[in-house]
Design a protein around this motif. Structure first.
Motif, PDB file in Angstrom:
ATOM      1  N   ASP A 193       0.863  -1.185   0.000  1.00 30.25           N
ATOM      2  CA  ASP A 193       0.000   0.000   0.000  1.00 30.25           C
ATOM      3  C   ASP A 193       0.903   1.240   0.000  1.00 30.25           C
ATOM      4  O   ASP A 193       1.715   1.413   0.909  1.00 30.25           O
ATOM      5  CB  ASP A 193      -0.873  -0.040   1.256  1.00 30.25           C
ATOM      6  N   PRO A 194       0.771   2.130  -0.979  1.00 32.64           N
ATOM      7  CA  PRO A 194       1.689   3.279  -1.060  1.00 32.64           C
ATOM      8  C   PRO A 194       1.349   4.455  -0.155  1.00 32.64           C
ATOM      9  O   PRO A 194       2.157   5.367  -0.011  1.00 32.64           O
ATOM     10  CB  PRO A 194       1.560   3.697  -2.528  1.00 32.64           C
ATOM     11  N   HIS A 195       0.181   4.452   0.494  1.00 29.01           N
ATOM     12  CA  HIS A 195      -0.288   5.640   1.221  1.00 29.01           C
ATOM     13  C   HIS A 195       0.293   5.723   2.633  1.00 29.01           C
ATOM     14  O   HIS A 195      -0.422   5.917   3.620  1.00 29.01           O
ATOM     15  CB  HIS A 195      -1.818   5.635   1.278  1.00 29.01           C
ATOM     16  N   VAL A 196       1.618   5.628   2.712  1.00 26.62           N
ATOM     17  CA  VAL A 196       2.304   5.468   3.998  1.00 26.62           C
ATOM     18  C   VAL A 196       2.179   6.693   4.903  1.00 26.62           C
ATOM     19  O   VAL A 196       2.279   6.590   6.131  1.00 26.62           O
ATOM     20  CB  VAL A 196       3.791   5.145   3.777  1.00 26.62           C
ATOM     21  N   TRP A 197       1.979   7.874   4.320  1.00 27.86           N
ATOM     22  CA  TRP A 197       1.982   9.122   5.087  1.00 27.86           C
ATOM     23  C   TRP A 197       0.780   9.273   6.020  1.00 27.86           C
ATOM     24  O   TRP A 197       0.741  10.207   6.832  1.00 27.86           O
ATOM     25  CB  TRP A 197       2.012  10.303   4.121  1.00 27.86           C
ATOM     26  N   GLY A 198      -0.209   8.380   5.942  1.00 28.19           N
ATOM     27  CA  GLY A 198      -1.384   8.494   6.797  1.00 28.19           C
ATOM     28  C   GLY A 198      -1.054   8.404   8.278  1.00 28.19           C
ATOM     29  O   GLY A 198      -1.775   8.948   9.113  1.00 28.19           O
ATOM     30  N   ASP A 199       0.028   7.736   8.597  1.00 29.17           N
ATOM     31  CA  ASP A 199       0.523   7.625   9.970  1.00 29.17           C
ATOM     32  C   ASP A 199       1.616   8.670  10.161  1.00 29.17           C
ATOM     33  O   ASP A 199       2.637   8.640   9.471  1.00 29.17           O
ATOM     34  CB  ASP A 199       1.067   6.210  10.186  1.00 29.17           C
ATOM     35  N   ALA A 200       1.430   9.595  11.113  1.00 30.70           N
ATOM     36  CA  ALA A 200       2.421  10.659  11.316  1.00 30.70           C
ATOM     37  C   ALA A 200       3.791  10.099  11.696  1.00 30.70           C
ATOM     38  O   ALA A 200       4.818  10.715  11.400  1.00 30.70           O
ATOM     39  CB  ALA A 200       1.939  11.635  12.387  1.00 30.70           C
ATOM     40  N   LYS A 201       3.822   8.924  12.314  1.00 29.40           N
ATOM     41  CA  LYS A 201       5.119   8.300  12.638  1.00 29.40           C
ATOM     42  C   LYS A 201       5.845   7.911  11.350  1.00 29.40           C
ATOM     43  O   LYS A 201       7.080   7.979  11.290  1.00 29.40           O
ATOM     44  CB  LYS A 201       4.914   7.078  13.536  1.00 29.40           C
ATOM     45  N   SER A 237      -6.427  12.841   0.545  1.00 32.05           N
ATOM     46  CA  SER A 237      -5.857  11.497   0.548  1.00 32.05           C
ATOM     47  C   SER A 237      -4.487  11.432  -0.117  1.00 32.05           C
ATOM     48  O   SER A 237      -3.520  10.982   0.492  1.00 32.05           O
ATOM     49  CB  SER A 237      -6.810  10.520  -0.138  1.00 32.05           C
ATOM     50  N   ASP A 238      -4.376  11.892  -1.354  1.00 33.10           N
ATOM     51  CA  ASP A 238      -3.142  11.722  -2.126  1.00 33.10           C
ATOM     52  C   ASP A 238      -2.396  13.024  -2.386  1.00 33.10           C
ATOM     53  O   ASP A 238      -1.367  13.014  -3.056  1.00 33.10           O
ATOM     54  CB  ASP A 238      -3.462  11.063  -3.473  1.00 33.10           C
ATOM     55  N   SER A 239      -2.909  14.116  -1.894  1.00 32.74           N
ATOM     56  CA  SER A 239      -2.269  15.411  -2.138  1.00 32.74           C
ATOM     57  C   SER A 239      -2.634  16.389  -1.034  1.00 32.74           C
ATOM     58  O   SER A 239      -3.747  16.346  -0.498  1.00 32.74           O
ATOM     59  CB  SER A 239      -2.710  15.986  -3.492  1.00 32.74           C
ATOM     60  N   ILE A 240      -1.699  17.275  -0.709  1.00 36.92           N
ATOM     61  CA  ILE A 240      -2.034  18.387   0.164  1.00 36.92           C
ATOM     62  C   ILE A 240      -2.894  19.374  -0.617  1.00 36.92           C
ATOM     63  O   ILE A 240      -3.071  19.244  -1.828  1.00 36.92           O
ATOM     64  CB  ILE A 240      -0.772  19.092   0.713  1.00 36.92           C
ATOM     65  N   ASP A 269      -9.255   3.355  -1.148  1.00 39.90           N
ATOM     66  CA  ASP A 269      -8.611   2.720  -0.002  1.00 39.90           C
ATOM     67  C   ASP A 269      -7.254   3.362   0.280  1.00 39.90           C
ATOM     68  O   ASP A 269      -6.197   2.766   0.060  1.00 39.90           O
ATOM     69  CB  ASP A 269      -8.450   1.227  -0.286  1.00 39.90           C
ATOM     70  N   ALA A 270      -7.290   4.590   0.824  1.00 34.91           N
ATOM     71  CA  ALA A 270      -6.058   5.353   1.039  1.00 34.91           C
ATOM     72  C   ALA A 270      -5.766   5.609   2.508  1.00 34.91           C
ATOM     73  O   ALA A 270      -4.812   6.315   2.831  1.00 34.91           O
ATOM     74  CB  ALA A 270      -6.151   6.693   0.306  1.00 34.91           C
ATOM     75  N   PHE A 271      -6.573   5.021   3.411  1.00 38.78           N
ATOM     76  CA  PHE A 271      -6.465   5.385   4.821  1.00 38.78           C
ATOM     77  C   PHE A 271      -6.166   4.205   5.739  1.00 38.78           C
ATOM     78  O   PHE A 271      -6.460   4.246   6.930  1.00 38.78           O
ATOM     79  CB  PHE A 271      -7.751   6.098   5.273  1.00 38.78           C
ATOM     80  N   GLN A 272      -5.560   3.149   5.199  1.00 36.85           N
ATOM     81  CA  GLN A 272      -5.231   1.996   6.028  1.00 36.85           C
ATOM     82  C   GLN A 272      -4.183   2.341   7.086  1.00 36.85           C
ATOM     83  O   GLN A 272      -4.310   1.932   8.252  1.00 36.85           O
ATOM     84  CB  GLN A 272      -4.727   0.843   5.151  1.00 36.85           C
ATOM     85  N   TYR A 273      -3.150   3.096   6.708  1.00 34.19           N
ATOM     86  CA  TYR A 273      -2.103   3.464   7.667  1.00 34.19           C
ATOM     87  C   TYR A 273      -2.671   4.378   8.748  1.00 34.19           C
ATOM     88  O   TYR A 273      -2.376   4.220   9.933  1.00 34.19           O
ATOM     89  CB  TYR A 273      -0.939   4.155   6.962  1.00 34.19           C
TER      90      TYR A 273
END
Length: 309
Positions: free
Chosen positions: A134-142, A278-281, A203-207
């Motif tokens: 899953d590429p959406h790694v930035w969802g988790d601030a850690k 989700s994918d952009s600021i 599905d961009a919010f798993q992290y």
């Protein structure tokens, strides 16, 4: 007459010298500017983090404009030019930006490359019977902190003269991200346990959900926005929403909201007033024009919608 001619000639010679010196000065400024590290970022999230770390100490170009979807972005000729000039290319990886990655891997691109998102251990998803990251790694601030550290280290490697600046700026950013991580956890904890369910356009919010205690019962489409949901998919999601009893579902800023609005109407639930990033600021000057603001706005939107009476 000859005297006047010589006098005029001297004047023009002096003007020419002054202009020449001015031209040299401009060339020197350009040369000095070109001595800076030439950095190109793909996603707007990586671009924002890079600018926070490096400031004006690099020449930085972001390929994707704010608000654009990296999954389906089609490169333009100027993108090739920027990539060919780059000393360093920062991209997400895990196939977030497939068309740009193809361009980056072409034979004419000689820059150093760093897949920033791939520094994070991925969550996997099933695609046609195969595990994909899953590429959406930035969802988790850690994970955002890991991204900051990887960008910082690569900048220091290629531009050691500015190490102190990169270290100072990244340390401040990491402090803010640690505070944000705790704040998000506290905010999500205010949602009633039975309502901590997140249903979105894709599905961009798993992290994000795994880090902060939310469940994802279903989404309209999968990991990539290239997918087109079938009528059966829409019907299944409507049933999931009815069965889970969620009060609200969410549209996203980079996806046409028509279908998710239809799902909300058929399921008899609220479509949250605010859209999720989700994918952009967001575009410059908007409420979510940085990575930190993006996660903050998303959290406020989720909490507000899922705690409604």
């Amino acid at each position: 007459m000859i005297k006047n001619f010589l006098s005029n000639k001297a004047i023009w010679l002096m003007i020419a010298i002054i202009i020449g010196l001015g031209g040299c000065s401009q060339k020197d400024e350009i040369a000095e500017s070109n001595d800076q590290l030439q950095v190109v970022s793909t996603s707007t999230i990586i671009a924002n983090l890079t600018e926070e770390i490096a400031g004006e100490n690099i020449n930085h170009v972001s390929i994707l404009p704010a608000g654009n979807d990296p999954h389906i972005y089609e490169p333009v000729p100027q993108d090739s030019i920027e990539l060919e000039k780059a000393d360093l290319i920062l991209y997400n990886g895990y196939n977030l930006e497939p068309n740009i990655i193809k361009l980056i891997n072409s034979s004419g691109i000689k820059a150093e490359k760093l897949a920033v998102g791939e520094q994070v251990k991925p969550l996997d998803f099933d695609y046609e019977g195969q595990k994909r990251p899953d590429p959406h790694v930035w969802g988790d601030a850690k994970n955002g902190i890991i991204m900051v550290e990887s960008i910082r280290d690569k900048l220091i490697e290629l531009d050691p003269e500015n190490e102190a600046i990169f270290q100072e700026n990244s340390a401040q950013l990491i402090t803010e991200l640690k505070e944000l991580d705790l704040w998000i956890k506290n905010q999500i904890s205010t949602i009633p346990v039975e309502q901590r369910k997140l249903i979105t356009s894709h599905d961009a919010f798993q992290y994000y959900s795994q880090a902060y205690g939310l469940e994802i019962p279903g989404t309209l489409i999968g990991i990539s926005t290239e997918e087109q949901p079938s009528a059966q998919t829409v019907k299944n999601l409507v049933e999931i929403i009815k069965n889970t009893g969620v009060k609200a579902i969410f549209a996203e800023t980079t996806i046409n909201p028509t279908l998710i609005n239809t799902v909300a109407e058929e399921a008899g639930v609220t479509l949250a007033e605010g859209k999720l990033y989700s994918d952009s600021i967001g575009v410059k000057g908007s409420e979510a024009d940085s990575y930190i603001k993006m996660l903050t706005v998303n959290t406020n939107t989720i909490v507000s919608a899922l705690t409604q009476e």
